[in-house]
Design an enzyme around this catalytic site. Sequence first.
Site, PDB file in Angstrom:
ATOM      1  CD  GLN A  30      13.654  -9.261  -7.261  1.00  0.00           C
ATOM      2  OE1 GLN A  30      14.736  -8.717  -7.038  1.00  0.00           O
ATOM      3  NE2 GLN A  30      12.498  -8.656  -7.028  1.00  0.00           N
ATOM      4  CE1 TYR A  60      17.854  -0.964   5.104  1.00  0.00           C
ATOM      5  CE2 TYR A  60      15.590  -1.715   4.805  1.00  0.00           C
ATOM      6  CZ  TYR A  60      16.746  -1.137   4.291  1.00  0.00           C
ATOM      7  OH  TYR A  60      16.776  -0.721   2.983  1.00  0.00           O
ATOM      8  CD  GLU A 106       9.056  -4.414  -5.189  1.00  0.00           C
ATOM      9  OE1 GLU A 106       9.611  -3.975  -4.177  1.00  0.00           O
ATOM     10  OE2 GLU A 106       9.643  -5.044  -6.095  1.00  0.00           O
ATOM     11  CG  ASP A 137      11.496   1.998 -13.922  1.00  0.00           C
ATOM     12  OD1 ASP A 137      12.040   2.445 -12.887  1.00  0.00           O
ATOM     13  OD2 ASP A 137      12.039   2.022 -15.041  1.00  0.00           O
ATOM     14  N   GLY A 138      10.426   2.443 -10.447  1.00  0.00           N
ATOM     15  CA  GLY A 138      10.507   3.597  -9.551  1.00  0.00           C
ATOM     16  C   GLY A 138      11.073   4.832 -10.229  1.00  0.00           C
ATOM     17  CG  ASP A 155      13.476  -1.185   1.688  1.00  0.00           C
ATOM     18  OD1 ASP A 155      14.659  -1.562   1.699  1.00  0.00           O
ATOM     19  OD2 ASP A 155      12.556  -1.822   2.231  1.00  0.00           O
ATOM     20  CB  SER A 156      17.009  -0.444  -3.642  1.00  0.00           C
ATOM     21  OG  SER A 156      18.192  -0.013  -3.005  1.00  0.00           O
ATOM     22  CG  ASP A 158      23.151  -5.645  -2.272  1.00  0.00           C
ATOM     23  OD1 ASP A 158      22.692  -4.855  -1.433  1.00  0.00           O
ATOM     24  OD2 ASP A 158      23.830  -6.631  -1.964  1.00  0.00           O
ATOM     25  CE1 TYR A 223      19.448  -6.832   5.157  1.00  0.00           C
ATOM     26  CE2 TYR A 223      19.715  -4.632   6.054  1.00  0.00           C
ATOM     27  CZ  TYR A 223      18.938  -5.582   5.428  1.00  0.00           C
ATOM     28  OH  TYR A 223      17.655  -5.278   5.067  1.00  0.00           O
TER      29      TYR A 223
HETATM   30  N1  SPD Z   1      22.494  -5.849   1.121  1.00  0.00           N
HETATM   31  C1  SPD Z   1      21.065  -5.948   1.130  1.00  0.00           C
HETATM   32  C2  SPD Z   1      20.399  -4.705   1.460  1.00  0.00           C
HETATM   33  C3  SPD Z   1      18.927  -4.895   1.438  1.00  0.00           C
HETATM   34  C4  SPD Z   1      18.215  -3.658   1.726  1.00  0.00           C
HETATM   35  N2  SPD Z   1      16.811  -3.754   1.464  1.00  0.00           N
HETATM   36  C5  SPD Z   1      16.144  -4.650   2.284  1.00  0.00           C
HETATM   37  C6  SPD Z   1      14.706  -4.697   2.058  1.00  0.00           C
HETATM   38  C7  SPD Z   1      14.003  -4.787   3.336  1.00  0.00           C
HETATM   39  N3  SPD Z   1      12.771  -4.149   3.300  1.00  0.00           N
END
Ligand code: SPD
Length: 278
Positions: A30, A60, A106, A137-138, A155-156, A158, A223
């Site tokens: 990415q 978050y 990760e 790979d998780g 904690d992904s 999108d 967000y």
């Molecule tokens: N729409 C984006 C959502 C991101 C969620 N993960 C954020 C990573 C922060 N540790």
Amino acid sequence: MERWVSEVNEGWGLTVNTRNQLCDIRSKYQHIEIFETVNLGKLLMLDGIIQLTSYDEFAYHEMMANLPFYACGHTPERALVIGGGDGGVLRELGRHPELKSIDICEIDAEVIKAAREFLSETACGYDDERVAIHVGDGSRFIQEHPGCYDIIIVDSTDPAGPGEPLFGEKFYAGLKRALKPGGAIGTQAESYFLFPDIARRVVKFAKGLFKNAGFAQIHVPTYPTGVIGCCVASDSECVFAPLRSPDEKLQKELRYYTPEIHRGSFMLPGFARELFER
Ligand code: SPD
């Protein structure tokens, strides 16, 4: 020189004024960008999607770590974070002395490296000696660790690019298998305004697998739509109210999570409640 950078979602965007780009890397997975903003501290973007700003990341990360921690049927000792390369969830888990080990899987080592170099206030989670880093790979990692964890946090980013497999039914079944009995998961479940279908789908998977599952909303102004969800699920007696509470010292350190917010985060507006009942 100041520069406005945007996350764009079908016809509209969320824009932040920045003064300096600290990192601009194209990894195998990415595009990783970190900016110094004019008034929100640092900003991390992956493939143009806002992951965090210093201004509100505590909201978050505290919720992603503590909702499953306090929904777990017993005091958690082993935690796993999937994704979360910036270290924010690790930092919040690290506040719990009860945890004996905190694994992170990760996929992108470059995210970890960039966060440790440029986002030290978030990535300080890596400094905890209980943290073990696994780059990979998780989905595969959880298959290799059946019955191992008390809590798992996903904690992904999108569901596009490297985050995509983390939103599938097979992955959710794998999460359940990797838990100890009574363990809990907390997964990034998107915004019911922006991605209602995704939010509904993951909660449905979780409801099919666990005794209790629900969508907790977290207010995160940077967000898009200002709200994001955590899907909390467990076979414990309840996920909608905490089964234990932070002690006084820990509660003083937290700025967002409280036992009341744990309960309140499951109180959704009518249209969203209806979405998850379908
Ligand atoms: N729409 C984006 C959502 C991101 C969620 N993960 C954020 C990573 C922060 N540790």
